[in-house]
Design a protein around this motif. Sequence first.
Motif, PDB file in Angstrom:
ATOM      1  N   VAL A 208       0.914  -1.147  -0.081  1.00 57.08           N
ATOM      2  CA  VAL A 208       0.028  -0.047   0.035  1.00 57.08           C
ATOM      3  C   VAL A 208       0.967   1.245   0.031  1.00 57.08           C
ATOM      4  CG1 VAL A 208      -1.493   1.377   1.480  1.00 57.08           C
ATOM      5  CG2 VAL A 208      -1.924  -1.104   1.182  1.00 57.08           C
ATOM      6  N   VAL A 209       0.667   1.969  -0.918  1.00 53.86           N
ATOM      7  CA  VAL A 209       1.544   3.417  -1.004  1.00 53.86           C
ATOM      8  C   VAL A 209       0.718   4.265  -0.084  1.00 53.86           C
ATOM      9  CG1 VAL A 209       2.376   4.900  -2.511  1.00 53.86           C
ATOM     10  CG2 VAL A 209       2.246   2.730  -3.390  1.00 53.86           C
ATOM     11  N   ARG A 210       1.716   5.110   0.597  1.00 55.64           N
ATOM     12  CA  ARG A 210       0.924   6.169   1.687  1.00 55.64           C
ATOM     13  C   ARG A 210       0.566   7.231   1.024  1.00 55.64           C
ATOM     14  NH1 ARG A 210       5.678   6.319   5.513  1.00 55.64           N
ATOM     15  NH2 ARG A 210       4.240   8.169   6.478  1.00 55.64           N
ATOM     16  N   GLY A 211       0.981   7.818  -0.060  1.00 54.65           N
ATOM     17  CA  GLY A 211       1.003   8.923  -0.836  1.00 54.65           C
ATOM     18  C   GLY A 211       1.930   9.156  -1.905  1.00 54.65           C
ATOM     19  N   PRO A 212       1.681  10.236  -2.653  1.00 51.98           N
ATOM     20  CA  PRO A 212       2.868  10.520  -3.589  1.00 51.98           C
ATOM     21  C   PRO A 212       3.982  10.661  -3.003  1.00 51.98           C
ATOM     22  CG  PRO A 212       0.927  12.193  -3.658  1.00 51.98           C
ATOM     23  CD  PRO A 212       0.735  11.131  -2.518  1.00 51.98           C
ATOM     24  N   ILE A 216      11.259  15.587   0.623  1.00 49.83           N
ATOM     25  CA  ILE A 216      11.060  15.979   1.958  1.00 49.83           C
ATOM     26  C   ILE A 216       9.479  16.056   2.571  1.00 49.83           C
ATOM     27  CG2 ILE A 216      11.408  18.178   3.306  1.00 49.83           C
ATOM     28  CD1 ILE A 216      13.610  18.846   1.478  1.00 49.83           C
ATOM     29  N   GLY A 217       9.157  15.533   3.687  1.00 49.29           N
ATOM     30  CA  GLY A 217       7.909  15.586   3.827  1.00 49.29           C
ATOM     31  C   GLY A 217       7.198  14.323   4.092  1.00 49.29           C
ATOM     32  N   ILE A 218       5.935  14.176   4.595  1.00 44.97           N
ATOM     33  CA  ILE A 218       5.223  12.957   4.907  1.00 44.97           C
ATOM     34  C   ILE A 218       4.300  13.018   3.627  1.00 44.97           C
ATOM     35  CG2 ILE A 218       3.541  11.983   6.618  1.00 44.97           C
ATOM     36  CD1 ILE A 218       6.386  12.540   7.440  1.00 44.97           C
ATOM     37  N   PRO A 219       4.375  11.717   3.000  1.00 44.72           N
ATOM     38  CA  PRO A 219       3.449  11.453   1.908  1.00 44.72           C
ATOM     39  C   PRO A 219       1.822  11.672   2.141  1.00 44.72           C
ATOM     40  CG  PRO A 219       4.774   9.646   2.115  1.00 44.72           C
ATOM     41  CD  PRO A 219       5.156  10.545   3.598  1.00 44.72           C
ATOM     42  N   GLU A 220       1.239  11.334   3.037  1.00 42.45           N
ATOM     43  CA  GLU A 220      -0.286  11.720   3.373  1.00 42.45           C
ATOM     44  C   GLU A 220      -0.557  12.993   3.154  1.00 42.45           C
ATOM     45  OE1 GLU A 220       0.953   8.062   5.819  1.00 42.45           O
ATOM     46  OE2 GLU A 220       1.889   9.853   5.287  1.00 42.45           O
ATOM     47  N   TYR A 221       0.476  13.934   3.427  1.00 45.95           N
ATOM     48  CA  TYR A 221      -0.043  15.255   3.516  1.00 45.95           C
ATOM     49  C   TYR A 221      -0.154  15.870   2.167  1.00 45.95           C
ATOM     50  CZ  TYR A 221       1.438  15.303   8.453  1.00 45.95           C
ATOM     51  OH  TYR A 221       1.553  15.205   9.803  1.00 45.95           O
ATOM     52  N   SER A 222       0.412  14.999   1.202  1.00 41.70           N
ATOM     53  CA  SER A 222       0.495  15.626  -0.327  1.00 41.70           C
ATOM     54  C   SER A 222      -0.697  14.689  -0.961  1.00 41.70           C
ATOM     55  CB  SER A 222       1.608  15.161  -1.145  1.00 41.70           C
ATOM     56  OG  SER A 222       2.675  15.731  -0.133  1.00 41.70           O
ATOM     57  N   VAL A 223      -1.584  14.131  -0.673  1.00 41.09           N
ATOM     58  CA  VAL A 223      -2.363  13.350  -1.317  1.00 41.09           C
ATOM     59  C   VAL A 223      -3.709  14.349  -1.999  1.00 41.09           C
ATOM     60  CG1 VAL A 223      -4.384  11.683  -1.257  1.00 41.09           C
ATOM     61  CG2 VAL A 223      -2.262  11.070   0.071  1.00 41.09           C
ATOM     62  N   LYS A 224      -3.826  14.217  -3.365  1.00 42.11           N
ATOM     63  CA  LYS A 224      -4.811  15.079  -4.104  1.00 42.11           C
ATOM     64  C   LYS A 224      -5.377  13.884  -5.096  1.00 42.11           C
ATOM     65  CE  LYS A 224      -2.309  19.398  -3.626  1.00 42.11           C
ATOM     66  NZ  LYS A 224      -1.323  20.530  -4.605  1.00 42.11           N
TER      67      LYS A 224
END
Length: 250
Positions: A208-212, A216-224
Amino acid sequence: MRKPVFVMLTLVSISAFAQPEMPKMVPEMTEIWDPEVTVVTPGESPMDAPSDAIVLIGEGKELGYEWTNASGEKPGWDFENGVATVKRGAGIIQTKRQFKDFQLHVEWRTPAEVVGESQGRGNSGVFLQGIYEVQVLDNYNNRTYRNGQAGSIYKQHAPLVNACKAPGVWQTYDIIYTAPRFNNDGTYFTPPRVTVIHNGVLVQNNMVVRGPTEYIGIPEYSVKPHGDGPIILQDHGNPVSFRNIWIREL
Protein backbone atom coordinates in the motif's frame (compact mmCIF):
# COMPACT_ATOMS: atom_id res chain seq x y z
CA MET A 1 -58.29 -42.38 19.90
CA ARG A 2 -58.53 -39.21 17.86
CA LYS A 3 -55.55 -36.88 17.83
CA PRO A 4 -56.10 -33.43 19.28
CA VAL A 5 -56.98 -30.78 16.73
CA PHE A 6 -53.95 -28.63 17.59
CA VAL A 7 -51.60 -31.54 16.78
CA MET A 8 -53.20 -32.01 13.40
CA LEU A 9 -52.92 -28.28 12.63
CA THR A 10 -49.27 -28.27 13.65
CA LEU A 11 -48.48 -31.16 11.30
CA VAL A 12 -50.27 -29.41 8.42
CA SER A 13 -48.38 -26.18 9.15
CA ILE A 14 -44.99 -27.90 9.19
CA SER A 15 -45.78 -29.69 5.94
CA ALA A 16 -46.86 -26.46 4.24
CA PHE A 17 -43.64 -24.65 5.09
CA ALA A 18 -41.22 -27.56 4.52
CA GLN A 19 -38.38 -26.66 2.14
CA PRO A 20 -38.20 -28.58 -1.12
CA GLU A 21 -35.40 -31.08 -1.27
CA MET A 22 -32.24 -29.56 -2.80
CA PRO A 23 -31.12 -31.17 -6.05
CA LYS A 24 -28.01 -33.29 -5.87
CA MET A 25 -24.90 -31.29 -6.77
CA VAL A 26 -23.11 -32.28 -9.97
CA PRO A 27 -19.86 -30.80 -11.40
CA GLU A 28 -21.66 -28.84 -14.13
CA MET A 29 -23.45 -26.69 -11.56
CA THR A 30 -20.21 -24.82 -10.71
CA GLU A 31 -18.76 -24.54 -14.23
CA ILE A 32 -18.80 -21.09 -15.83
CA TRP A 33 -18.38 -21.13 -19.62
CA ASP A 34 -19.29 -17.62 -20.79
CA PRO A 35 -17.94 -15.17 -21.55
CA GLU A 36 -14.91 -17.03 -22.86
CA VAL A 37 -11.52 -15.92 -21.45
CA THR A 38 -9.69 -13.50 -23.79
CA VAL A 39 -6.72 -15.00 -25.58
CA VAL A 40 -3.39 -13.19 -25.22
CA THR A 41 -0.34 -14.53 -27.04
CA PRO A 42 2.69 -14.44 -24.70
CA GLY A 43 6.10 -13.30 -25.87
CA GLU A 44 8.79 -15.86 -26.58
CA SER A 45 10.28 -15.11 -23.15
CA PRO A 46 8.91 -13.31 -20.07
CA MET A 47 10.83 -10.21 -21.18
CA ASP A 48 9.10 -10.07 -24.57
CA ALA A 49 5.89 -8.10 -24.95
CA PRO A 50 2.67 -10.13 -25.15
CA SER A 51 0.19 -9.49 -27.93
CA ASP A 52 -1.95 -6.99 -25.97
CA ALA A 53 0.96 -4.86 -24.71
CA ILE A 54 1.82 -1.32 -25.76
CA VAL A 55 5.54 -1.07 -26.54
CA LEU A 56 6.78 2.23 -25.11
CA ILE A 57 10.50 1.82 -25.83
CA GLY A 58 11.75 -0.75 -28.32
CA GLU A 59 13.87 -1.23 -31.40
CA GLY A 60 12.55 0.35 -34.56
CA LYS A 61 10.42 2.85 -32.64
CA GLU A 62 11.57 6.43 -32.28
CA LEU A 63 11.59 7.74 -28.71
CA GLY A 64 9.40 10.69 -29.64
CA TYR A 65 6.60 8.42 -30.83
CA GLU A 66 5.47 7.57 -27.29
CA TRP A 67 7.43 10.06 -25.13
CA THR A 68 7.80 13.80 -24.56
CA ASN A 69 9.78 15.97 -22.18
CA ALA A 70 8.10 17.79 -19.28
CA SER A 71 6.91 20.54 -21.65
CA GLY A 72 5.28 18.16 -24.09
CA GLU A 73 8.08 18.60 -26.61
CA LYS A 74 10.52 16.15 -28.21
CA PRO A 75 12.49 14.28 -25.50
CA GLY A 76 16.14 15.29 -25.21
CA TRP A 77 17.60 11.95 -24.10
CA ASP A 78 20.09 10.03 -26.20
CA PHE A 79 18.44 7.23 -28.16
CA GLU A 80 20.16 4.55 -30.23
CA ASN A 81 19.25 0.98 -31.20
CA GLY A 82 16.19 0.96 -28.98
CA VAL A 83 18.08 2.21 -25.90
CA ALA A 84 17.19 5.53 -24.24
CA THR A 85 19.85 7.06 -21.99
CA VAL A 86 19.46 9.96 -19.58
CA LYS A 87 21.13 13.09 -20.93
CA ARG A 88 22.14 15.25 -18.00
CA GLY A 89 20.08 18.43 -17.87
CA ALA A 90 17.51 17.22 -20.40
CA GLY A 91 14.97 16.55 -17.67
CA ILE A 92 12.44 13.78 -17.32
CA ILE A 93 10.68 12.00 -20.14
CA GLN A 94 7.04 11.01 -19.86
CA THR A 95 4.59 8.97 -21.91
CA LYS A 96 2.09 10.74 -24.09
CA ARG A 97 -0.50 8.20 -23.02
CA GLN A 98 -2.16 8.18 -19.62
CA PHE A 99 -2.61 4.99 -17.62
CA LYS A 100 -4.58 3.69 -14.64
CA ASP A 101 -4.12 0.03 -13.57
CA PHE A 102 -1.37 -1.81 -15.40
CA GLN A 103 1.41 -4.37 -15.71
CA LEU A 104 4.68 -2.65 -16.63
CA HIS A 105 7.95 -4.19 -17.81
CA VAL A 106 11.10 -2.03 -17.63
CA GLU A 107 14.72 -2.91 -18.40
CA TRP A 108 17.37 -0.57 -17.04
CA ARG A 109 21.15 -0.36 -16.75
CA THR A 110 23.39 1.80 -14.59
CA PRO A 111 26.78 2.93 -15.99
CA ALA A 112 29.54 0.32 -16.07
CA GLU A 113 31.98 2.99 -14.85
CA VAL A 114 31.19 3.52 -11.19
CA VAL A 115 31.03 7.18 -10.20
CA GLY A 116 29.80 8.40 -6.84
CA GLU A 117 28.25 6.57 -3.92
CA SER A 118 24.95 6.19 -2.09
CA GLN A 119 22.25 8.20 -3.93
CA GLY A 120 24.81 9.67 -6.33
CA ARG A 121 25.47 6.39 -8.13
CA GLY A 122 23.28 5.29 -11.05
CA ASN A 123 20.21 7.13 -9.79
CA SER A 124 16.93 7.37 -11.70
CA GLY A 125 13.33 6.35 -11.11
CA VAL A 126 10.12 5.04 -12.65
CA PHE A 127 7.10 7.14 -11.67
CA LEU A 128 3.71 5.44 -11.85
CA GLN A 129 0.92 7.79 -12.93
CA GLY A 130 3.65 10.43 -12.77
CA ILE A 131 3.37 10.51 -8.96
CA TYR A 132 4.54 7.33 -7.22
CA GLU A 133 8.23 6.39 -7.64
CA VAL A 134 9.87 3.00 -7.88
CA GLN A 135 13.54 3.81 -7.28
CA VAL A 136 16.27 2.96 -9.79
CA LEU A 137 19.76 2.95 -8.27
CA ASP A 138 23.06 1.10 -8.45
CA ASN A 139 23.00 -0.73 -5.11
CA TYR A 140 25.56 -3.36 -6.00
CA ASN A 141 27.99 -3.05 -3.07
CA ASN A 142 26.67 0.47 -2.52
CA ARG A 143 25.03 1.22 0.84
CA THR A 144 22.30 3.85 1.13
CA TYR A 145 19.17 4.39 3.22
CA ARG A 146 17.02 1.28 2.90
CA ASN A 147 13.83 3.01 1.77
CA GLY A 148 15.76 4.77 -0.99
CA GLN A 149 17.61 1.89 -2.60
CA ALA A 150 16.78 0.09 -5.84
CA GLY A 151 13.38 -1.59 -5.72
CA SER A 152 12.04 0.68 -3.00
CA ILE A 153 8.84 2.66 -3.17
CA TYR A 154 10.95 5.74 -2.63
CA LYS A 155 11.00 7.03 0.95
CA GLN A 156 8.08 4.71 1.85
CA HIS A 157 8.80 0.98 1.54
CA ALA A 158 12.23 -0.68 1.46
CA PRO A 159 12.56 -3.69 -0.84
CA LEU A 160 12.30 -7.12 0.75
CA VAL A 161 15.82 -7.92 -0.50
CA ASN A 162 18.60 -6.33 -2.54
CA ALA A 163 18.44 -8.09 -5.92
CA CYS A 164 20.79 -5.74 -7.80
CA LYS A 165 23.14 -6.92 -10.52
CA ALA A 166 26.56 -5.39 -11.14
CA PRO A 167 26.99 -1.98 -12.79
CA GLY A 168 26.73 -2.09 -16.57
CA VAL A 169 24.48 -5.18 -16.55
CA TRP A 170 20.87 -4.99 -17.75
CA GLN A 171 18.26 -5.43 -15.02
CA THR A 172 14.47 -5.84 -15.06
CA TYR A 173 11.50 -4.51 -13.18
CA ASP A 174 8.08 -6.11 -13.58
CA ILE A 175 5.56 -3.90 -11.84
CA ILE A 176 1.88 -4.54 -11.13
CA TYR A 177 0.08 -1.33 -10.23
CA THR A 178 -3.45 -0.67 -8.99
CA ALA A 179 -4.36 3.01 -9.09
CA PRO A 180 -6.08 4.73 -6.17
CA ARG A 181 -9.76 5.56 -5.96
CA PHE A 182 -10.89 8.63 -4.04
CA ASN A 183 -13.58 9.71 -1.60
CA ASN A 184 -15.61 12.87 -2.23
CA ASP A 185 -13.43 14.74 0.28
CA GLY A 186 -10.26 13.98 -1.73
CA THR A 187 -8.87 11.29 0.57
CA TYR A 188 -8.07 7.79 -0.62
CA PHE A 189 -11.03 5.42 -0.75
CA THR A 190 -8.53 2.74 -1.77
CA PRO A 191 -4.83 3.72 -1.89
CA PRO A 192 -2.43 2.76 -4.67
CA ARG A 193 -0.93 -0.74 -4.50
CA VAL A 194 2.37 -1.82 -6.04
CA THR A 195 4.04 -5.17 -6.62
CA VAL A 196 7.63 -5.15 -7.94
CA ILE A 197 9.67 -8.10 -9.20
CA HIS A 198 13.34 -7.14 -9.59
CA ASN A 199 15.43 -9.48 -11.75
CA GLY A 200 12.90 -12.25 -11.12
CA VAL A 201 12.89 -11.66 -7.34
CA LEU A 202 9.83 -10.32 -5.49
CA VAL A 203 10.85 -7.11 -3.69
CA GLN A 204 7.46 -5.38 -3.14
CA ASN A 205 4.47 -7.60 -2.38
CA ASN A 206 1.21 -5.74 -3.10
CA MET A 207 2.33 -2.85 -0.93
CA VAL A 208 0.00 0.00 0.00
CA VAL A 209 1.45 3.35 -1.06
CA ARG A 210 0.90 6.02 1.57
CA GLY A 211 0.82 8.96 -0.84
CA PRO A 212 2.75 10.74 -3.59
CA THR A 213 6.52 10.43 -3.56
CA GLU A 214 8.17 13.20 -1.55
CA TYR A 215 11.87 13.88 -1.04
CA ILE A 216 11.06 16.03 2.00
CA GLY A 217 7.88 15.60 4.00
CA ILE A 218 5.14 13.10 4.80
CA PRO A 219 3.37 11.45 1.82
CA GLU A 220 -0.10 11.55 3.38
CA TYR A 221 0.01 15.35 3.51
CA SER A 222 0.29 15.56 -0.29
CA VAL A 223 -2.62 13.37 -1.34
CA LYS A 224 -4.75 15.00 -4.02
CA PRO A 225 -7.40 13.28 -6.14
CA HIS A 226 -6.21 12.52 -9.65
CA GLY A 227 -7.12 10.51 -12.72
CA ASP A 228 -5.00 8.55 -15.15
CA GLY A 229 -1.37 9.62 -15.45
CA PRO A 230 1.83 9.03 -17.45
CA ILE A 231 4.82 6.83 -16.86
CA ILE A 232 7.78 9.10 -16.08
CA LEU A 233 11.48 8.22 -16.24
CA GLN A 234 13.63 10.45 -14.06
CA ASP A 235 16.71 12.49 -14.92
CA HIS A 236 18.76 12.46 -11.71
CA GLY A 237 21.99 13.48 -13.44
CA ASN A 238 23.33 9.95 -13.98
CA PRO A 239 23.46 8.34 -17.48
CA VAL A 240 21.09 5.47 -16.70
CA SER A 241 19.79 3.59 -19.75
CA PHE A 242 16.38 2.06 -20.47
CA ARG A 243 15.19 -0.40 -23.10
CA ASN A 244 12.32 -2.79 -23.87
CA ILE A 245 9.60 -1.01 -21.92
CA TRP A 246 6.07 -2.29 -22.46
CA ILE A 247 2.80 -1.98 -20.61
CA ARG A 248 -0.49 -3.88 -20.37
CA GLU A 249 -3.56 -1.98 -19.25
CA LEU A 250 -5.59 -3.98 -16.72
